[in-house]
Design a protein around this motif. Structure first.
Motif, PDB file in Angstrom:
ATOM      1  N   GLU A   1      22.961  18.403  12.461  1.00  0.00           N
ATOM      2  CA  GLU A   1      21.744  17.723  12.896  1.00  0.00           C
ATOM      3  C   GLU A   1      20.567  18.683  12.792  1.00  0.00           C
ATOM      4  O   GLU A   1      20.718  19.883  13.004  1.00  0.00           O
TER       5      GLU A   1
ATOM      6  N   PRO B   1      17.377  19.861  14.567  1.00  0.00           N
ATOM      7  CA  PRO B   1      16.652  19.718  15.835  1.00  0.00           C
ATOM      8  C   PRO B   1      15.135  19.720  15.605  1.00  0.00           C
ATOM      9  O   PRO B   1      14.659  20.264  14.604  1.00  0.00           O
ATOM     10  N   ASP B   2      14.389  19.114  16.523  1.00  0.00           N
ATOM     11  CA  ASP B   2      12.922  19.073  16.419  1.00  0.00           C
ATOM     12  C   ASP B   2      12.313  20.449  16.239  1.00  0.00           C
ATOM     13  O   ASP B   2      11.330  20.612  15.512  1.00  0.00           O
TER      14      ASP B   2
END
Lengths: 340, 194
Positions: A204, A206-207
């Motif tokens: 994933e 992440p921001d």
């Protein structure tokens, strides 16, 4: 005895070259990458892969004598694509893109011309081609499986059908279809190279990885609008080409302000879907004699002076085409006869 | 030609020839067309198996290079190699150039530059990839003769640089350029060379 040895020697060669290996593992390869594809399908696959996947990787881009490494972080959210590009070499420079909004930061020692060093579209869009024309000048061939940046790939050759344009080889990730490497070729010579040296396609994003990582002067802008405003007048072209390679179509024409706004040039841009060239025509003084030809990586530029009844003009051909093509184009531009 | 020699050729191609075999091969290649031709055939077979078959098998590169040079209507001055990087230097008139012909597949293209006063300066540029190789190899003939900063450019060179940038930007907008999207991010600054 000699024959046996010769055979063994050839067998060793074949193994080294991966020829036999590729025959043996061929069945394990994703079916959709195996077929000899139509150029248009292939390009569609590449652009989809760049848009739809989430990835965080570092790639090198070499062009002439310079080589640069850049980090790309890309995530497809529900609403838009988000990406961050970080220059890994030299003065710090980063940009983040949220949909169409671009924010750019560079450190104090950055000397580049900021407005013209920002890619106009998202990373993924750079790989979307108008494929309706691109098949005419090229032929796509499947070369076979390989491995790039630790991932299994399929390699294709995009071969020009004539000597007027460059060829390409591309390596696509077998699992995702992502372009992991591409080279631009003139005959057997590599003129430009794009290649991931590290990539994460699994985790994933992440921001925090999509936020700017350096402090400095911040620029926000919309590159598309900025550039469109530079075309100051649309009109019928007063120059035309008497020759160009098959498959090129006109993409843009008009009078453009070039850098700094203090120059104006009649501009024609043509593309065959894979590559493009622009022709700039400017007024020149009566005694102008300058002729120049230069090349960096795949980009060439040729300047010549045309003398006509309406005065002297500089014709500049700039494009990613072989020098011989650019020179011939420069010699093929003529004024359009106005109806009396 | 003896079977021994054939085996040596085969071994050499596999990188398995010893020093002695190599010397024997080299001296017999000098003397015998047959040995030379066998070497050529084996190489072709090897290229074919590696799928690297050259497109033009009968090209004599030296003749081509000689022809290319002869075709250029220019003066070639000796006096050192020039390495080039970035438009700044590429578009500077070159006054002192030499042709690197030592390595196979050198491609030479000429650029004719006529300056405002009408005198002709010869420019022979090597393919930049080739120049890279030379630079890495530490060729003692390579020297830096071009100023690099924008201030050193003549107005016409600045103009050409601007047109090249305009083209790059324009093409980026019309998405006319495949697979090499980041030309614009690559600057000509000092640190980005090589």
């Amino acid at each position: 005895m000699v024959r046996v040895e010769k055979f063994l020697s050839l067998f060793r060669l074949a193994c080294k070259s991966g020829l036999l290996c590729s025959l043996m593992v061929g069945s394990a390869i994703a079916d959709n990458l195996l077929a000899e594809p139509e150029a248009s399908n292939l390009f569609q696959r590449i652009s989809n892969a760049f848009r739809q996947n989430n990835y965080d990787g570092v790639f090198i881009y070499s062009h002439g004598n310079s080589m640069e490494s850049l980090r790309i972080v890309h995530r497809l959210d529900d609403t838009a694509e988000r990406e961050r590009i970080v220059r890994m070499d030299g003065p710090k420079h980063e940009l983040i893109r949220n949909g169409e909004e671009v924010t750019c930061v560079h450190s104090a020692d950055w000397k580049g011309d900021i407005n013209h060093r920002i890619p106009a579209g998202p990373f993924a869009k750079a790989f979307i081609r108008d494929v309706s024309h691109s098949s005419s000048g090229y032929q796509v061939e499947l070369i076979g499986p390989g491995r790039i940046v630790g991932r299994d790939t399929m390699r294709y050759a995009i071969k020009p059908k004539d000597e007027f344009r460059y060829g390409y080889q591309i390596w696509l990730d077998q699992e995702t279809g992502l372009l992991l490497k591409s080279v631009l070729l003139h005959g057997e010579r590599v003129l430009e190279r794009f290649q991931f040296t590290q990539i994460d396609l699994e985790n994933e994003i992440p921001d925090t990885e999509l936020n700017l990582g350096i402090k400095g002067e911040v620029f926000k802008h919309h590159p598309l609008l900025l550039s469109e405003s530079e075309t100051i007048e649309q009109k019928k072209p007063s120059w035309k080409l008497t020759w160009m390679p098959d498959g090129f179509v006109m993409r843009m024409q008009g009078i453009r302000r070039t850098h700094g706004g203090d120059m104006q040039a009649d501009t024609l841009t043509y593309s065959d879907g894979m590559t493009a060239f622009s022709i700039f025509i400017e007024k020149a003084s009566a005694e102008a004699q300058e002729q120049m030809a230069t090349q960096k990586g795949a980009t060439v530029a040729v300047v010549r002076v045309i003398k006509s009844n309406s005065g002297n003009h500089f014709v500049t051909v700039v494009g990613e085409v072989p020098m011989t093509t650019a020179k011939r184009l420069a010699e093929s531009i003529v004024p359009v006869e106005l109806p009396k | 030609m003896t079977d021994n020699l054939r085996e040596s050729i085969s071994a050499l191609m596999d990188n398995e020839a010893n020093e002695l075999e190599l010397h024997r091969l080299l001296s017999s290649m000098e003397q015998s067309d047959e040995v030379r031709n066998t070497w050529k055939r084996y190489q072709l077979a090897s290229f074919a198996m590696k799928r690297n078959l050259p497109k033009n098998l009968n090209i004599d590169i030296s003749a081509q290079v000689a022809q290319a040079i002869a075709d250029e209507d220019i003066e070639i001055e000796t006096g050192g190699m020039i390495k080039q990087a970035g438009w700044n230097r590429l578009i500077k008139p070159l006054t002192s150039v030499a042709v690197a012909a030592s390595v196979a597949f050198v491609v030479v293209f000429g650029a004719l530059q006529v300056n405002q006063s009408g005198s002709v300066t010869g420019v022979v540029k090597q393919d930049s990839t080739e120049l890279n190789t030379l630079a890495i190899g530490g060729n003692p003939g390579v020297k830096d003769v071009m100023p690099v900063s924008d201030e050193a450019l003549t107005p016409s060179q600045k103009k050409l640089k601007a047109l090249i940038d305009t083209h790059t930007q324009q093409v980026d907008l019309s998405r006319g350029r495949a697979f090499m999207p980041y030309a614009q991010l690559v600057s000509d600054s000092e640190s980005q060379r090589y």
